[in-house]
Design a protein around this motif. Structure first.
Motif, PDB file in Angstrom:
ATOM      1  N   GLU A 130     -36.451  24.068  23.212  1.00  0.00           N
ATOM      2  CA  GLU A 130     -37.743  24.383  22.587  1.00  0.00           C
ATOM      3  C   GLU A 130     -38.920  24.082  23.507  1.00  0.00           C
ATOM      4  OE1 GLU A 130     -38.368  25.578  19.450  1.00  0.00           O
ATOM      5  OE2 GLU A 130     -36.230  25.807  19.046  1.00  0.00           O
ATOM      6  N   PHE A 131     -38.666  23.320  24.567  1.00  0.00           N
ATOM      7  CA  PHE A 131     -39.763  22.732  25.344  1.00  0.00           C
ATOM      8  C   PHE A 131     -40.671  23.776  25.999  1.00  0.00           C
ATOM      9  CE2 PHE A 131     -40.808  19.567  29.000  1.00  0.00           C
ATOM     10  CZ  PHE A 131     -42.064  19.355  28.456  1.00  0.00           C
ATOM     11  N   GLU A 132     -40.091  24.824  26.554  1.00  0.00           N
ATOM     12  CA  GLU A 132     -40.902  25.805  27.273  1.00  0.00           C
ATOM     13  C   GLU A 132     -41.968  26.428  26.382  1.00  0.00           C
ATOM     14  OE1 GLU A 132     -40.423  29.602  30.331  1.00  0.00           O
ATOM     15  OE2 GLU A 132     -38.655  28.756  29.352  1.00  0.00           O
ATOM     16  N   ASN A 133     -41.651  26.584  25.108  1.00  0.00           N
ATOM     17  CA  ASN A 133     -42.596  27.175  24.157  1.00  0.00           C
ATOM     18  C   ASN A 133     -43.190  26.108  23.237  1.00  0.00           C
ATOM     19  OD1 ASN A 133     -42.116  29.938  25.023  1.00  0.00           O
ATOM     20  ND2 ASN A 133     -40.129  29.781  23.995  1.00  0.00           N
ATOM     21  N   TYR A 134     -43.462  24.924  23.829  1.00  0.00           N
ATOM     22  CA  TYR A 134     -43.885  23.781  23.017  1.00  0.00           C
ATOM     23  C   TYR A 134     -45.182  24.027  22.234  1.00  0.00           C
ATOM     24  CZ  TYR A 134     -47.121  22.691  26.885  1.00  0.00           C
ATOM     25  OH  TYR A 134     -48.109  22.741  27.846  1.00  0.00           O
ATOM     26  N   LYS A 135     -46.035  24.936  22.708  1.00  0.00           N
ATOM     27  CA  LYS A 135     -47.288  25.187  22.000  1.00  0.00           C
ATOM     28  C   LYS A 135     -47.075  25.968  20.705  1.00  0.00           C
ATOM     29  CE  LYS A 135     -50.317  24.997  26.040  1.00  0.00           C
ATOM     30  NZ  LYS A 135     -51.343  25.708  26.857  1.00  0.00           N
ATOM     31  N   LYS A 136     -45.948  26.659  20.609  1.00  0.00           N
ATOM     32  CA  LYS A 136     -45.666  27.470  19.422  1.00  0.00           C
ATOM     33  C   LYS A 136     -44.469  26.968  18.617  1.00  0.00           C
ATOM     34  CE  LYS A 136     -47.427  31.735  21.551  1.00  0.00           C
ATOM     35  NZ  LYS A 136     -47.090  33.138  21.948  1.00  0.00           N
ATOM     36  N   SER A 137     -43.674  26.078  19.216  1.00  0.00           N
ATOM     37  CA  SER A 137     -42.444  25.646  18.571  1.00  0.00           C
ATOM     38  C   SER A 137     -42.706  24.900  17.270  1.00  0.00           C
ATOM     39  CB  SER A 137     -41.636  24.743  19.517  1.00  0.00           C
ATOM     40  OG  SER A 137     -40.503  24.214  18.850  1.00  0.00           O
ATOM     41  N   GLU A 138     -41.931  25.244  16.247  1.00  0.00           N
ATOM     42  CA  GLU A 138     -42.031  24.556  14.961  1.00  0.00           C
ATOM     43  C   GLU A 138     -40.946  23.485  14.807  1.00  0.00           C
ATOM     44  OE1 GLU A 138     -41.812  27.560  11.985  1.00  0.00           O
ATOM     45  OE2 GLU A 138     -43.756  28.456  12.510  1.00  0.00           O
ATOM     46  N   LYS A 139     -40.031  23.421  15.783  1.00  0.00           N
ATOM     47  CA  LYS A 139     -38.897  22.505  15.659  1.00  0.00           C
ATOM     48  C   LYS A 139     -38.940  21.359  16.664  1.00  0.00           C
ATOM     49  CE  LYS A 139     -35.735  26.079  13.949  1.00  0.00           C
ATOM     50  NZ  LYS A 139     -34.439  26.772  14.186  1.00  0.00           N
ATOM     51  N   LEU A 140     -39.764  21.477  17.695  1.00  0.00           N
ATOM     52  CA  LEU A 140     -39.741  20.504  18.778  1.00  0.00           C
ATOM     53  C   LEU A 140     -39.980  19.079  18.273  1.00  0.00           C
ATOM     54  CD1 LEU A 140     -41.055  20.932  22.330  1.00  0.00           C
ATOM     55  CD2 LEU A 140     -41.818  18.941  21.046  1.00  0.00           C
ATOM     56  N   MET A 141     -40.993  18.886  17.447  1.00  0.00           N
ATOM     57  CA  MET A 141     -41.291  17.541  16.948  1.00  0.00           C
ATOM     58  C   MET A 141     -40.181  17.013  16.044  1.00  0.00           C
ATOM     59  SD  MET A 141     -43.957  16.655  18.527  1.00  0.00           S
ATOM     60  CE  MET A 141     -44.148  15.085  17.693  1.00  0.00           C
ATOM     61  N   GLU A 142     -39.503  17.918  15.359  1.00  0.00           N
ATOM     62  CA  GLU A 142     -38.377  17.487  14.519  1.00  0.00           C
ATOM     63  C   GLU A 142     -37.278  16.873  15.374  1.00  0.00           C
ATOM     64  OE1 GLU A 142     -36.936  20.693  12.158  1.00  0.00           O
ATOM     65  OE2 GLU A 142     -38.901  21.143  11.274  1.00  0.00           O
ATOM     66  N   HIS A 143     -36.995  17.498  16.510  1.00  0.00           N
ATOM     67  CA  HIS A 143     -35.970  16.970  17.407  1.00  0.00           C
ATOM     68  C   HIS A 143     -36.377  15.613  17.978  1.00  0.00           C
ATOM     69  CE1 HIS A 143     -33.735  20.610  17.036  1.00  0.00           C
ATOM     70  NE2 HIS A 143     -34.596  21.359  17.698  1.00  0.00           N
ATOM     71  N   ILE A 144     -37.648  15.455  18.285  1.00  0.00           N
ATOM     72  CA  ILE A 144     -38.137  14.174  18.800  1.00  0.00           C
ATOM     73  C   ILE A 144     -37.936  13.071  17.766  1.00  0.00           C
ATOM     74  CG2 ILE A 144     -40.235  12.908  19.437  1.00  0.00           C
ATOM     75  CD1 ILE A 144     -41.193  15.481  20.844  1.00  0.00           C
ATOM     76  N   ILE A 145     -38.238  13.361  16.518  1.00  0.00           N
ATOM     77  CA  ILE A 145     -38.070  12.380  15.445  1.00  0.00           C
ATOM     78  C   ILE A 145     -36.603  12.002  15.284  1.00  0.00           C
ATOM     79  CG2 ILE A 145     -38.255  12.027  12.952  1.00  0.00           C
ATOM     80  CD1 ILE A 145     -40.826  13.777  13.081  1.00  0.00           C
ATOM     81  N   VAL A 146     -35.717  12.989  15.344  1.00  0.00           N
ATOM     82  CA  VAL A 146     -34.274  12.708  15.223  1.00  0.00           C
ATOM     83  C   VAL A 146     -33.811  11.802  16.354  1.00  0.00           C
ATOM     84  CG1 VAL A 146     -31.961  13.724  15.337  1.00  0.00           C
ATOM     85  CG2 VAL A 146     -33.731  14.823  13.952  1.00  0.00           C
ATOM     86  N   ILE A 147     -34.257  12.087  17.567  1.00  0.00           N
ATOM     87  CA  ILE A 147     -33.845  11.283  18.722  1.00  0.00           C
ATOM     88  C   ILE A 147     -34.346   9.852  18.584  1.00  0.00           C
ATOM     89  CG2 ILE A 147     -34.116  10.995  21.223  1.00  0.00           C
ATOM     90  CD1 ILE A 147     -34.354  14.187  21.222  1.00  0.00           C
ATOM     91  N   ASN A 148     -35.586   9.685  18.125  1.00  0.00           N
ATOM     92  CA  ASN A 148     -36.123   8.341  17.916  1.00  0.00           C
ATOM     93  C   ASN A 148     -35.338   7.588  16.840  1.00  0.00           C
ATOM     94  OD1 ASN A 148     -38.135   8.716  19.829  1.00  0.00           O
ATOM     95  ND2 ASN A 148     -39.663   9.374  18.356  1.00  0.00           N
ATOM     96  N   THR A 149     -34.954   8.305  15.796  1.00  0.00           N
ATOM     97  CA  THR A 149     -34.171   7.683  14.719  1.00  0.00           C
ATOM     98  C   THR A 149     -32.794   7.263  15.222  1.00  0.00           C
ATOM     99  OG1 THR A 149     -35.327   9.027  13.063  1.00  0.00           O
ATOM    100  CG2 THR A 149     -33.237   8.022  12.399  1.00  0.00           C
ATOM    101  N   LEU A 150     -32.179   8.098  16.044  1.00  0.00           N
ATOM    102  CA  LEU A 150     -30.872   7.760  16.609  1.00  0.00           C
ATOM    103  C   LEU A 150     -30.967   6.539  17.523  1.00  0.00           C
ATOM    104  CD1 LEU A 150     -29.540  11.345  17.459  1.00  0.00           C
ATOM    105  CD2 LEU A 150     -28.661   9.798  15.689  1.00  0.00           C
ATOM    106  N   GLU A 151     -32.066   6.418  18.255  1.00  0.00           N
ATOM    107  CA  GLU A 151     -32.236   5.243  19.118  1.00  0.00           C
ATOM    108  C   GLU A 151     -32.320   3.966  18.281  1.00  0.00           C
ATOM    109  OE1 GLU A 151     -33.942   2.035  21.286  1.00  0.00           O
ATOM    110  OE2 GLU A 151     -34.980   3.069  19.645  1.00  0.00           O
ATOM    111  N   GLU A 152     -32.976   4.042  17.135  1.00  0.00           N
ATOM    112  CA  GLU A 152     -33.050   2.888  16.240  1.00  0.00           C
ATOM    113  C   GLU A 152     -31.656   2.500  15.744  1.00  0.00           C
ATOM    114  OE1 GLU A 152     -35.767   3.901  13.157  1.00  0.00           O
ATOM    115  OE2 GLU A 152     -37.503   3.991  14.490  1.00  0.00           O
TER     116      GLU A 152
END
Length: 207
Positions: A130-152
């Motif tokens: 999703e990164f290349e189209n980060y200005k339009k992506s609707e899912k990019l932040m969702e993936h970031i949240i999941v990764i942060n949750t997995l780190e916890e």
């Protein structure tokens, strides 16, 4: 999007996370069917992946030195490349520690940690897609949240594993060895979160 010189930094990020996914999958499989007699072979396999990632990073850095106008800030490209490379380096470190310490028996609480690292890497792969189209992506932040949750979750597993290790009456030499192994595994989880944080920083700076 490929640059005029035919090189895409976003494609490079995807290639690097592919290396991380391959290494994480190999680590997870190794722990799932732990064979101490195969440690040298397993270490060599993962080290080859680590070496391939290093070559990709060196090639990218050479291109970036000659780049007139990169798609995002140079320091962001370098930082993301570094933390992606760090994931593979740390997975390699885990297996090298197993081999150096001649670990003959795999502790059961390492299995969910290895599986978690593989899951983090797969989520990072989605993020990089999703990164290349980060200005339009609707899912990019969702993936970031999941990764942060997995780190916890990784932090929780690390704390429990260390507690069990120290309560188990383990031999002092083995205790030190496993303490290092668990710390390296936690570092892998942290490195995955660092990638997500670095991508989030790019998004915040450019939108």
């Amino acid at each position: 999007m490929a640059r005029k010189n035919g090189y895409s930094y976003f494609a490079f990020f995807q290639e690097m996370i592919d290396c991380a996914c391959e290494a994480a999958s190999a680590l997870n499989d190794m722990f799932g069917n732990y064979q101490p007699a195969n440690l040298r072979r397993d270490a060599d396999v993962i080290h080859e992946i680590e070496h391939a990632a290093d070559l990709k990073k060196h090639d990218m850095m050479g291109r970036l030195l000659r780049e007139f106008l990169p798609p995002i800030d140079r320091e962001d490209i370098v930082n993301i490349a570094h933390v992606l490379d760090e994931i593979v380096d740390l997975i390699d470190e885990v297996v090298q520690r197993l081999y150096m310490n001649d670990i003959q028996t795999c502790r059961p609480d390492v299995l969910p940690v290895a599986a978690l690292i593989a899951k983090q890497c797969e989520e990072l792969k989605k993020l990089m897609g999703e990164f290349e189209n980060y200005k339009k992506s609707e899912k990019l932040m969702e993936h970031i949240i999941v990764i942060n949750t997995l780190e916890e979750e990784g932090d929780r597993l690390y704390i429990e594993a260390m507690r069990n290790l120290k309560r188990g009456g383990t031999d002092a030499v083995e205790l030190i060895a496993w303490k290092e192994i668990y710390s390296s595994l936690e570092d892998c989880c942290d490195a995955c979160e660092k990638v997500a944080d670095a991508v989030e920083e790019v998004v915040m700076k450019n939108t």
